[in-house]
Write a protein that holds these residues in place. Sequence first.
Motif, PDB file in Angstrom:
ATOM      1  N   ARG A 143       0.844  -1.211   0.000  1.00  9.83           N
ATOM      2  CA  ARG A 143       0.000   0.000   0.000  1.00  9.83           C
ATOM      3  C   ARG A 143       0.872   1.251   0.000  1.00  9.83           C
ATOM      4  O   ARG A 143       0.610   2.206  -0.725  1.00  9.83           O
ATOM      5  CB  ARG A 143      -0.945  -0.005   1.201  1.00  9.83           C
ATOM      6  CG  ARG A 143      -2.132  -0.905   1.019  1.00  9.83           C
ATOM      7  CD  ARG A 143      -3.067  -0.839   2.216  1.00  9.83           C
ATOM      8  NE  ARG A 143      -4.260  -1.625   1.970  1.00  9.83           N
ATOM      9  CZ  ARG A 143      -4.963  -2.234   2.910  1.00  9.83           C
ATOM     10  NH1 ARG A 143      -4.595  -2.133   4.187  1.00  9.83           N
ATOM     11  NH2 ARG A 143      -6.035  -2.918   2.597  1.00  9.83           N
ATOM     12  N   GLU A 144       1.913   1.231   0.843  1.00  9.31           N
ATOM     13  CA  GLU A 144       2.826   2.377   0.909  1.00  9.31           C
ATOM     14  C   GLU A 144       3.568   2.568  -0.410  1.00  9.31           C
ATOM     15  O   GLU A 144       3.683   3.693  -0.919  1.00  9.31           O
ATOM     16  CB  GLU A 144       3.812   2.199   2.066  1.00  9.31           C
ATOM     17  CG  GLU A 144       3.167   2.274   3.432  1.00  9.31           C
ATOM     18  CD  GLU A 144       4.075   1.805   4.567  1.00  9.31           C
ATOM     19  OE1 GLU A 144       5.222   1.357   4.296  1.00  9.31           O
ATOM     20  OE2 GLU A 144       3.625   1.861   5.730  1.00  9.31           O
ATOM     21  N   ALA A 147       1.295   3.947  -3.175  1.00  6.17           N
ATOM     22  CA  ALA A 147       1.003   5.374  -3.012  1.00  6.17           C
ATOM     23  C   ALA A 147       2.141   6.240  -3.568  1.00  6.17           C
ATOM     24  O   ALA A 147       1.902   7.274  -4.198  1.00  6.17           O
ATOM     25  CB  ALA A 147       0.765   5.699  -1.540  1.00  6.17           C
TER      26      ALA A 147
END
Length: 180
Positions: A143-144, A147
């Motif tokens: 997820r990081e 992004a």
Amino acid sequence: MLQSHNPVDSSWTGSPIVLVGLMGVGKSTVGRRLANRLRVPFVDADHAIEEAAGMSVNEIFAQFGEPYFRDGERRVIARLVDGRPKVIATGGGAFINDETRALILEQATAIWLNASPEVLAERVRRRDTRPLLRGKDPLKVLRELSAVRNPIYALAPIHVSSKRGPHEATVNAILKAIGR
């Protein structure tokens, strides 16, 4: 290094096709199948880096760190993007490097394979070979990374979604995107 081919697809004569995207999106698996369909060689950039360094990606990361690895990766990709038709699968961080990205965008056909962090986490849990995931929660890390990296991957002129399901569907979507 040419692979068997599908007689329906004619041989690709364009610039090298470079697959970019996060780890687990299928760049190597899809890349092999795409190369087969286009009747061109397939090269996994991570394997080429390992051959050039005489050590595994994990060993390079552990002994020298990520910046050293990225510099070697840039040099290997520069050698691979030689104007000859082929399919190249890059590591997840290759396209993030400004110099590597500029080289790929200028001398190759860049295709961003995109998938949700949930799909990617499901895929990467199958093997413990990813240095950036060692000892960490794959979904959180992905997820990081998505992004930060997805806006950069989006600079590739062709975007293809890699969903749950057979890799052949992704290959077919790429073929359609490149007019095959």
